[in-house]
Design a protein around this motif. Sequence first.
Motif, PDB file in Angstrom:
ATOM      1  N   ARG A  91     -38.491 -19.187 -24.647  1.00  0.00           N
ATOM      2  CA  ARG A  91     -38.510 -18.711 -26.034  1.00  0.00           C
ATOM      3  C   ARG A  91     -39.456 -17.529 -26.229  1.00  0.00           C
ATOM      4  O   ARG A  91     -39.555 -16.985 -27.319  1.00  0.00           O
ATOM      5  N   THR A  92     -40.157 -17.149 -25.190  1.00  0.00           N
ATOM      6  CA  THR A  92     -41.058 -16.006 -25.255  1.00  0.00           C
ATOM      7  C   THR A  92     -40.402 -14.824 -24.535  1.00  0.00           C
ATOM      8  O   THR A  92     -39.310 -14.943 -23.989  1.00  0.00           O
ATOM      9  N   ASN A  93     -41.083 -13.714 -24.508  1.00  0.00           N
ATOM     10  CA  ASN A  93     -40.561 -12.567 -23.776  1.00  0.00           C
ATOM     11  C   ASN A  93     -41.086 -12.531 -22.339  1.00  0.00           C
ATOM     12  O   ASN A  93     -40.840 -11.588 -21.613  1.00  0.00           O
ATOM     13  N   GLY A  94     -41.789 -13.565 -21.922  1.00  0.00           N
ATOM     14  CA  GLY A  94     -42.341 -13.634 -20.575  1.00  0.00           C
ATOM     15  C   GLY A  94     -41.317 -13.453 -19.464  1.00  0.00           C
ATOM     16  O   GLY A  94     -41.538 -12.667 -18.539  1.00  0.00           O
ATOM     17  N   PRO A  95     -40.159 -14.169 -19.509  1.00  0.00           N
ATOM     18  CA  PRO A  95     -39.173 -13.998 -18.432  1.00  0.00           C
ATOM     19  C   PRO A  95     -38.598 -12.582 -18.350  1.00  0.00           C
ATOM     20  O   PRO A  95     -38.098 -12.189 -17.313  1.00  0.00           O
ATOM     21  N   LEU A  96     -38.660 -11.829 -19.437  1.00  0.00           N
ATOM     22  CA  LEU A  96     -38.164 -10.452 -19.402  1.00  0.00           C
ATOM     23  C   LEU A  96     -39.220  -9.485 -18.868  1.00  0.00           C
ATOM     24  O   LEU A  96     -38.890  -8.403 -18.392  1.00  0.00           O
ATOM     25  N   LEU A  97     -40.482  -9.883 -18.957  1.00  0.00           N
ATOM     26  CA  LEU A  97     -41.566  -8.988 -18.551  1.00  0.00           C
ATOM     27  C   LEU A  97     -42.061  -9.221 -17.132  1.00  0.00           C
ATOM     28  O   LEU A  97     -42.534  -8.294 -16.482  1.00  0.00           O
ATOM     29  N   PHE A  98     -41.975 -10.469 -16.670  1.00  0.00           N
ATOM     30  CA  PHE A  98     -42.575 -10.817 -15.382  1.00  0.00           C
ATOM     31  C   PHE A  98     -41.591 -11.542 -14.485  1.00  0.00           C
ATOM     32  O   PHE A  98     -40.827 -12.381 -14.956  1.00  0.00           O
ATOM     33  N   PRO A  99     -41.603 -11.274 -13.185  1.00  0.00           N
ATOM     34  CA  PRO A  99     -40.792 -12.055 -12.254  1.00  0.00           C
ATOM     35  C   PRO A  99     -41.363 -13.466 -12.113  1.00  0.00           C
ATOM     36  O   PRO A  99     -42.506 -13.706 -12.512  1.00  0.00           O
ATOM     37  N   PRO A 100     -40.604 -14.408 -11.556  1.00  0.00           N
ATOM     38  CA  PRO A 100     -41.034 -15.804 -11.520  1.00  0.00           C
ATOM     39  C   PRO A 100     -42.424 -16.058 -10.940  1.00  0.00           C
ATOM     40  O   PRO A 100     -43.136 -16.919 -11.413  1.00  0.00           O
ATOM     41  N   GLY A 101     -42.839 -15.319  -9.941  1.00  0.00           N
ATOM     42  CA  GLY A 101     -44.134 -15.555  -9.326  1.00  0.00           C
ATOM     43  C   GLY A 101     -45.316 -15.190 -10.204  1.00  0.00           C
ATOM     44  O   GLY A 101     -46.443 -15.541  -9.911  1.00  0.00           O
TER      45      GLY A 101
END
Length: 103
Positions: A91-101
């Motif tokens: 629900r955040t923009n984290g997955p769009l900004l950072f790769p899984p690691g």
Amino acid sequence: MEHHPKNIMLTCIYAACKAEENHVSAEELGKGIGQVHHSLGFDLIVYAPYHALDGFISDLEEFCGAKDDDQIVALKASLETARMEADKIMRTNGPLLFPPGQE
């Protein structure tokens, strides 16, 4: 309007395919609709954690030799908790900004 509605539609279709983990390349989408894929002008990669969580719990079941119903129930409860935490992240923009690691 800054962009032609057809380009917006193509972008939405491409983004929807990525969000649902249905791999469709820009080139493949362009061929399917008779459009040059370079006109899309971007690449979008979205990493979703759900398949990895299922695989991790499956690996834990094998590693621990979970044959007892209590162990299996505990692992399934852990999976549900992990999915709820993944839902919060998605629900955040984290997955769009950072790769899984890096999340």
